[in-house]
Design an enzyme around this catalytic site. Structure first.
Site, PDB file in Angstrom:
ATOM      1  N   GLU A   1      -2.780   5.368  13.902  1.00  0.00           N
ATOM      2  CA  GLU A   1      -2.666   6.650  13.203  1.00  0.00           C
ATOM      3  C   GLU A   1      -3.369   7.781  13.958  1.00  0.00           C
ATOM      4  OE1 GLU A   1      -3.983   6.450   9.160  1.00  0.00           O
ATOM      5  OE2 GLU A   1      -2.468   7.887   8.473  1.00  0.00           O
TER       6      GLU A   1
ATOM      7  N   CYS B   1       0.793  -1.228   0.000  1.00  0.00           N
ATOM      8  CA  CYS B   1       0.000   0.000   0.000  1.00  0.00           C
ATOM      9  C   CYS B   1       0.826   1.280   0.000  1.00  0.00           C
ATOM     10  CB  CYS B   1      -0.965  -0.020   1.174  1.00  0.00           C
ATOM     11  SG  CYS B   1      -1.788  -1.610   1.303  1.00  0.00           S
TER      12      CYS B   1
ATOM     13  N   HIS C   1      -9.987   1.282  -0.223  1.00  0.00           N
ATOM     14  CA  HIS C   1      -8.524   1.202  -0.128  1.00  0.00           C
ATOM     15  C   HIS C   1      -8.010   0.684  -1.468  1.00  0.00           C
ATOM     16  CE1 HIS C   1      -4.528   0.747   1.000  1.00  0.00           C
ATOM     17  NE2 HIS C   1      -4.615   0.066   2.125  1.00  0.00           N
TER      18      HIS C   1
ATOM     19  N   LYS D   1     -10.579   7.081   2.361  1.00  0.00           N
ATOM     20  CA  LYS D   1     -10.862   5.709   1.912  1.00  0.00           C
ATOM     21  C   LYS D   1     -12.357   5.388   1.987  1.00  0.00           C
ATOM     22  CE  LYS D   1      -6.298   3.700   2.100  1.00  0.00           C
ATOM     23  NZ  LYS D   1      -5.452   4.854   2.432  1.00  0.00           N
TER      24      LYS D   1
ATOM     25  N   PHE E   1       1.601  -3.091   4.006  1.00  0.00           N
ATOM     26  CA  PHE E   1       1.917  -4.451   4.430  1.00  0.00           C
ATOM     27  C   PHE E   1       3.420  -4.640   4.535  1.00  0.00           C
ATOM     28  CE2 PHE E   1      -0.551  -8.519   3.587  1.00  0.00           C
ATOM     29  CZ  PHE E   1      -1.570  -8.130   4.416  1.00  0.00           C
TER      30      PHE E   1
ATOM     31  N   HIS F   1      -3.637   7.574   6.098  1.00  0.00           N
ATOM     32  CA  HIS F   1      -3.748   6.237   5.504  1.00  0.00           C
ATOM     33  C   HIS F   1      -5.143   5.694   5.826  1.00  0.00           C
ATOM     34  CE1 HIS F   1      -2.389   2.713   3.546  1.00  0.00           C
ATOM     35  NE2 HIS F   1      -2.413   1.952   4.620  1.00  0.00           N
TER      36      HIS F   1
END
Lengths: 250, 395
Positions: free
Chosen positions: B299, B160, B322, B317, B380, B288
């Protein structure tokens, strides 16, 4: 042409005889990858074992702490075996997909395992450029080393494929090569590389010693490194050649 | 670092085709998620699907590259006059001096999956005997051919963070004089691998994702294509700029972020340090914000720790889903839109905000001047990237 100059401070290779540019004799077995904790070593896919094995060799030779190195993992195909499993399972019983195998399928699995095992919080990347992956990876890692004035671990590796996907991509051997690259002047250099790009189709590859493995291009560097140095041209793209000149200290 | 002009930028996602479609949707807080209607077997989740990809074939000369991912790439390239801008750069500098750096996690694996669904005697069917399609470089291979670029060409595939990291690679290449311009971006498409894969990891919400909601229960996966053209600032002084990037690794776990956000914080601090900016100077922060329990915990705490309330923060998102390997470029484009139009997108999907979220969060859209915007991408394998963009010179 723009010129880049970097030092090589260490290298690693698998199978071991490929360090002399030798032809890997078929299946060389599982790399030991002793740097991984035993549980991780048992679970890790072939692509991770291979990349970690050559990376650990190169870093040990360099004498640098592993967690001080930014890293670039170049692989044309990632883990073909895992992708074959993924696609076969999705075609038959998608609900049974293994979560572990799914997270092993990401292209940055070797980078993830490596940084976790070494406690490395430096930048890490996972890249590819088809048949030019080794040359493009060398360019990316060298640019990173020079732009940021820091040592960089480069790993070029591809594992043998299987299943319908393996047949299509035609990679029939497992082969990995790692280099520790650094800006000149550390006093640790075992060789010096001068790199330059030219906009020309790279020369066609000769007889393929490594059964269709794109990472075999990196073996040409190892042959220079374990020999007397000299020149090589690597593909960095379809129409982009990376000229490599290697000098070894007297 | 060398600040770079964003000479052109384009974005196609579930919100529509081109930057203006995104502005309209974000300003109106209209999301693009819908119930899953794409996986080859049923899976109860919501997705961010781009309409009409099926009806957008590649030019005949490039038909061998055909896949959903490359169709989306081609659709995306044709928005906002982007191809014309690249052609002009190619004329200015020569094809060998324009680099191409693209992020993707899926590439064309959807085509490989299709091949496995209709094997012929245990082999991929004849129409899919296209080796260059079945590897992660298939996106950049196609785009290089379609745009006739011959400079350094690389795929970054770090899950990502992929299409955020390409900005950093491009800046280094241009700073060292190996290219005069760079096309960066990324494309990911919906396919069984990501839908069933993230589902196997129990990270997919059965409903539309709810970033930073107290009861959030996972991600919604989307697809998108985005591109930007980067050049030296003096060639386009009024264009918005890339002024900072930061990259780090968590060294923690393959599929969950470090709970204390150590790697994420390092990436943010490095990006700000390169830009010579303080956190308080960041007007908008695109998070994110995946709507996974763990990312958003980490976050939210990070935002509270690092930024004052004057920094407006949101995840987008809830609009796009995503988009994985494309998330970096999608959210870079939204950060650039915040600067261009003074639009802070509201954090769509959080009906009951997580109490861990501070006053920085923009739960509704806001209109205010934004001079500096930042975007976070955490992937990831603990792979983190942050980007900082700033307004160009005044007219």
């Amino acid at each position: 042409m723009s010129a880049l100059r970097v030092d090589i401070e260490g290298f690693g290779a698998w199978p071991p005889e490929s360090a002399e540019g030798g032809v890997p004799p078929g299946d060389a077995g599982r790399p030991a990858a002793r740097l991984l904790p035993p549980t991780e070593r048992r679970r890790a896919p072939a692509s991770v074992l291979l990349a970690v094995e050559v990376a650990a060799q190169a870093v040990a030779m360099s004498g640098r702490p592993a967690d001080s190195l930014a890293c670039v993992f170049a692989s044309a195909y990632g883990d073909i075996g895992i992708t074959d499993y993924l696609c076969a399972t999705l075609a038959q019983a998608p609900d049974t997909l293994s979560p572990t195998r799914f997270h092993h399928s990401v292209h940055n699995a070797p980078a993830g395992y490596w940084t976790i095992a070494t406690g490395c919080r430096a930048p890490s990347s996972a890249v590819c450029a088809g048949g030019a992956s080794a040359g493009a990876g060398l360019l990316e890692a060298s640019v990173l080393a020079l732009a940021e004035q820091r040592p960089v671990l480069l790993v070029c590796s591809d594992v043998a494929g299987n299943g319908p996907l393996g047949e299509i991509v035609g990679c029939r051997s497992s082969l990995g090569c790692a280099l520790v690259l650094a800006p000149p002047g550390s006093g640790r250099a075992m060789a010096r590389l001068d790199l330059a790009l030219s906009a020309a189709a790279p020369p066609a590859a000769g007889p393929d010693p490594a059964a269709g493995n794109p990472s075999a291009a990196a073996l040409r560097l190892l042959a220079l490194l374990t020999g007397q140095g000299g020149d090589a041209i690597l593909a960095a793209g379809d129409r982009l050649a990376l000229h490599v000149h290697m000098e070894k200290p007297e | 670092m060398l600040p770079l002009a964003i000479r052109a930028c384009t974005l196609t996602s579930a919100l529509g085709r081109g930057i203006d479609a995104h502005r309209e949707a974000l300003a109106g807080m209209r999301g693009g998620l819908r119930p899953n209607d794409i996986s080859s077997a049923p899976l109860a989740c919501w997705i961010g699907r781009v309409d009409g990809i099926e009806h957008e074939p590649l030019p005949a000369a490039h038909a061998a590259w055909d896949s959903r991912n490359n169709r989306l790439a081609w659709l995306g390239l044709r928005q906002d006059g982007f191809v014309g801008q690249v052609e002009a750069a190619r004329e200015r500098y020569g094809a060998a001096r324009v680099a191409l750096l693209l992020g993707t996690s899926t590439a064309s694996i959807g085509a490989t999956e299709e091949g496995y669904r209709r094997l012929e005697n245990g082999r991929l069917p004849a129409d899919l005997h296209r080796p260059r399609l079945h590897q992660p470089h298939s996106l950049a291979g196609f785009v290089a051919a379609a745009l006739a670029l011959r400079g350094p060409c690389l795929t970054v595939s770090t899950a990502c963070s992929s299409s955020a990291k390409v900005f950093a690679s491009a800046e280094r290449l241009i700073r060292l004089g190996l290219a005069d311009a760079a096309v960066v971006g990324g494309v990911d498409t919906l396919c069984d691998s990501v839908l069933f894969g993230f589902n196997a990891l129990e990270l997919v919400s059965p409903g539309p994702c709810r970033p930073f909601d107290a009861r959030r229960d996972g991600i919604s996966i989307g697809e998108a294509a985005g591109f930007a053209l980067l050049e030296r600032v003096e060639t386009a002084p009024r264009a918005p700029r890339l002024v900072g990037w930061g990259e780090s690794s968590d060294a923690y776990h393959m599929s969950t972020p470090h709970p204390d956000g150590i790697g994420a914080e390092a990436a943010i601090r490095e990006a700000l340090a390169r830009a010579a900016l303080e956190p308080a100077q960041v007007g908008y922060l695109n998070l994110h914000g995946t709507a996974s329990r763990k990312n958003d915990d980490m976050e939210a705490a990070l935002v509270s720790r690092l930024f004052p309330a004057t920094t407006r923060a949101s995840s987008t998102k809830g609009y796009t889903g995503h988009t994985l390997g494309a998330a970096g470029i999608v959210e870079a484009a939204i950060a650039l839109l915040a600067i261009r139009d003074g639009l802070v997108p509201g954090n769509l999907g959080a009906e009951a905000p997580d109490p861990a979220c501070g006053a920085q969060f923009a739960w509704r859209g806001e209109h205010r001047r934004i001079d500096v915007a930042m975007s976070n991408s955490f992937g990831f394998g603990g792979n983190n990237a942050s980007l900082v963009f700033a307004r160009g010179a005044a007219a």
